[in-house]
Design a protein around this motif. Structure first.
Motif, PDB file in Angstrom:
ATOM      1  N   UNK A  30      -3.591 -11.292   5.249  1.00 38.44           N
ATOM      2  CA  UNK A  30      -3.645 -10.121   6.459  1.00 38.44           C
ATOM      3  C   UNK A  30      -4.986 -11.139   6.921  1.00 38.44           C
ATOM      4  N   UNK A  31      -6.042 -10.763   6.649  1.00 38.56           N
ATOM      5  CA  UNK A  31      -7.180 -11.718   7.033  1.00 38.56           C
ATOM      6  C   UNK A  31      -7.169 -12.884   7.701  1.00 38.56           C
ATOM      7  N   UNK A  32      -6.085 -13.799   6.320  1.00 39.36           N
ATOM      8  CA  UNK A  32      -6.453 -15.206   6.554  1.00 39.36           C
ATOM      9  C   UNK A  32      -5.460 -15.710   7.458  1.00 39.36           C
ATOM     10  N   UNK A  33      -4.493 -14.895   8.010  1.00 39.76           N
ATOM     11  CA  UNK A  33      -3.593 -14.892   9.050  1.00 39.76           C
ATOM     12  C   UNK A  33      -4.773 -14.860  10.301  1.00 39.76           C
ATOM     13  N   UNK A  35      -7.630 -14.819  10.767  1.00 37.08           N
ATOM     14  CA  UNK A  35      -8.420 -16.051  10.558  1.00 37.08           C
ATOM     15  C   UNK A  35      -8.055 -17.450  11.549  1.00 37.08           C
ATOM     16  N   UNK A  36      -7.037 -16.848  10.945  1.00 37.28           N
ATOM     17  CA  UNK A  36      -6.468 -18.419  11.398  1.00 37.28           C
ATOM     18  C   UNK A  36      -5.989 -18.519  12.616  1.00 37.28           C
ATOM     19  N   UNK A  37      -5.245 -17.550  13.494  1.00 41.70           N
ATOM     20  CA  UNK A  37      -5.055 -17.213  14.813  1.00 41.70           C
ATOM     21  C   UNK A  37      -6.661 -17.286  15.742  1.00 41.70           C
ATOM     22  N   UNK A  38      -7.235 -16.969  15.227  1.00 42.24           N
ATOM     23  CA  UNK A  38      -9.005 -16.961  15.995  1.00 42.24           C
ATOM     24  C   UNK A  38      -9.219 -18.276  16.214  1.00 42.24           C
ATOM     25  N   UNK A  39      -8.742 -19.518  14.837  1.00 43.65           N
ATOM     26  CA  UNK A  39      -9.103 -20.604  14.801  1.00 43.65           C
ATOM     27  C   UNK A  39      -8.727 -21.366  15.901  1.00 43.65           C
ATOM     28  N   UNK A  40      -6.874 -21.384  15.728  1.00 46.36           N
ATOM     29  CA  UNK A  40      -6.460 -21.476  16.399  1.00 46.36           C
ATOM     30  C   UNK A  40      -6.311 -21.067  18.043  1.00 46.36           C
ATOM     31  N   UNK A  41      -6.690 -19.805  18.522  1.00 51.75           N
ATOM     32  CA  UNK A  41      -6.440 -18.872  19.777  1.00 51.75           C
ATOM     33  C   UNK A  41      -5.161 -19.471  20.469  1.00 51.75           C
ATOM     34  N   UNK A  42      -4.299 -19.313  20.417  1.00 47.55           N
ATOM     35  CA  UNK A  42      -2.982 -19.848  21.116  1.00 47.55           C
ATOM     36  C   UNK A  42      -2.853 -19.018  22.359  1.00 47.55           C
ATOM     37  N   UNK A  43      -2.414 -18.729  23.288  1.00 49.08           N
ATOM     38  CA  UNK A  43      -2.018 -19.078  24.529  1.00 49.08           C
ATOM     39  C   UNK A  43      -2.039 -17.563  24.330  1.00 49.08           C
ATOM     40  N   UNK A  49      -2.162 -10.492  17.448  1.00 51.77           N
ATOM     41  CA  UNK A  49      -3.453  -9.527  17.306  1.00 51.77           C
ATOM     42  C   UNK A  49      -2.755  -8.134  17.463  1.00 51.77           C
ATOM     43  N   UNK A  50      -1.964  -7.858  18.657  1.00 51.03           N
ATOM     44  CA  UNK A  50      -1.407  -6.694  18.903  1.00 51.03           C
ATOM     45  C   UNK A  50      -0.569  -6.206  17.923  1.00 51.03           C
ATOM     46  N   UNK A  51       0.604  -7.466  17.186  1.00 51.90           N
ATOM     47  CA  UNK A  51       1.487  -7.065  16.487  1.00 51.90           C
ATOM     48  C   UNK A  51       0.838  -6.732  14.901  1.00 51.90           C
ATOM     49  N   UNK A  52      -0.619  -7.365  14.366  1.00 51.04           N
ATOM     50  CA  UNK A  52      -1.067  -7.130  13.287  1.00 51.04           C
ATOM     51  C   UNK A  52      -1.999  -5.845  13.263  1.00 51.04           C
ATOM     52  N   UNK A  53      -2.458  -4.778  14.850  1.00 50.26           N
ATOM     53  CA  UNK A  53      -2.775  -4.057  14.019  1.00 50.26           C
ATOM     54  C   UNK A  53      -1.433  -3.242  14.956  1.00 50.26           C
ATOM     55  N   UNK A 107      -9.035  -0.789  12.788  1.00 45.30           N
ATOM     56  CA  UNK A 107     -10.179  -0.786  13.537  1.00 45.30           C
ATOM     57  C   UNK A 107     -10.501  -1.854  13.917  1.00 45.30           C
ATOM     58  N   UNK A 108     -10.372  -3.178  13.242  1.00 43.62           N
ATOM     59  CA  UNK A 108     -10.890  -4.650  13.280  1.00 43.62           C
ATOM     60  C   UNK A 108     -10.248  -4.910  14.298  1.00 43.62           C
ATOM     61  N   UNK A 109      -8.820  -4.579  14.392  1.00 43.23           N
ATOM     62  CA  UNK A 109      -8.140  -5.497  15.324  1.00 43.23           C
ATOM     63  C   UNK A 109      -8.033  -4.161  16.605  1.00 43.23           C
ATOM     64  N   UNK A 110      -7.557  -3.192  16.497  1.00 42.08           N
ATOM     65  CA  UNK A 110      -8.239  -2.508  17.395  1.00 42.08           C
ATOM     66  C   UNK A 110      -9.199  -2.611  18.413  1.00 42.08           C
TER      67      UNK A 110
END
Length: 185
Positions: A30-33, A35-43, A49-53, A107-110
């Motif tokens: 979950x954390x790797x996903x 981090x990958x999203x933040x690095x990839x920074x998709x549109x 992030x909302x889905x993970x939250x 908390x992190x994602x929120x």
């Protein structure tokens, strides 16, 4: 017959250790996903992030709604009995492998969403964060109860735990209404 002889007892350490490893692996994935999203920074990073939250919230709430039910049944079990020892294992694993990691991820994602999308503005958001703080306090109360039950020092009745079962439910209802309806700016 052979299957019955090879069944694991869930109060043994081995199944718990395997469950712990699986839980930690899932948390790392979950954390790797994230981090990958933040690095990839998709549109559509916001939607990811909302889905993970939401996934984290659902996991946390599942535990928050189940834990006090375990306490109700544990209260009726004779201290030191096999049933009581089984409840201790269930409560510890639920808290350690599901509830606490899910709360942290919630908390992190929120907070990321509150900062990046709303810049921490909005009366509904402040009220929501306040209610999530209260929900976290209930989580802390449940954590303390797990430790008390583990020492056979529960001081509350089954009726008390039935009433405490309503606290996460009421907080969840209020939080969802604030998020969806946004009744005040």
């Amino acid at each position: 017959m052979e299957r019955l002889m090879t069944m694991e007892k869930q109060t043994d350490n081995a199944p718990g250790q395997r469950a712990g490893r699986r839980a930690y692996f899932m948390i790392l994935a979950f954390a790797a996903l994230a981090i990958a999203l933040f690095a990839w920074h998709p549109v559509d990073l916001y939607l990811w992030i909302k889905a993970l939250h939401i996934i984290a919230v659902i996991s946390w709430m599942a535990g928050m709604l189940y834990m006090p039910r375990l306490f109700v049944y544990h209260t009726d079990a004779e201290p030191g009995s096999r049933q009581s020892e089984t409840f201790k294992v269930m409560e510890k694993r639920l808290l350690r492998y599901i509830m606490t990691p899910a709360m942290i991820l919630t908390w992190i994602f929120g907070l990321y969403l509150a900062w990046s999308v709303y810049d921490f503005h909005g009366g509904w958001l402040h009220a929501k964060i306040g209610l999530v703080v209260l929900l976290s306090a209930v989580h802390g109360l449940f954590s303390r109860a797990v430790r008390n039950f583990a020492r056979d020092e529960n001081k509350h009745s089954a009726r008390y735990w039935r009433m405490m079962n309503e606290a996460p439910t009421l907080l969840m209802i209020a939080i969802v209404i604030l998020v969806v309806v946004k009744p005040f700016a």
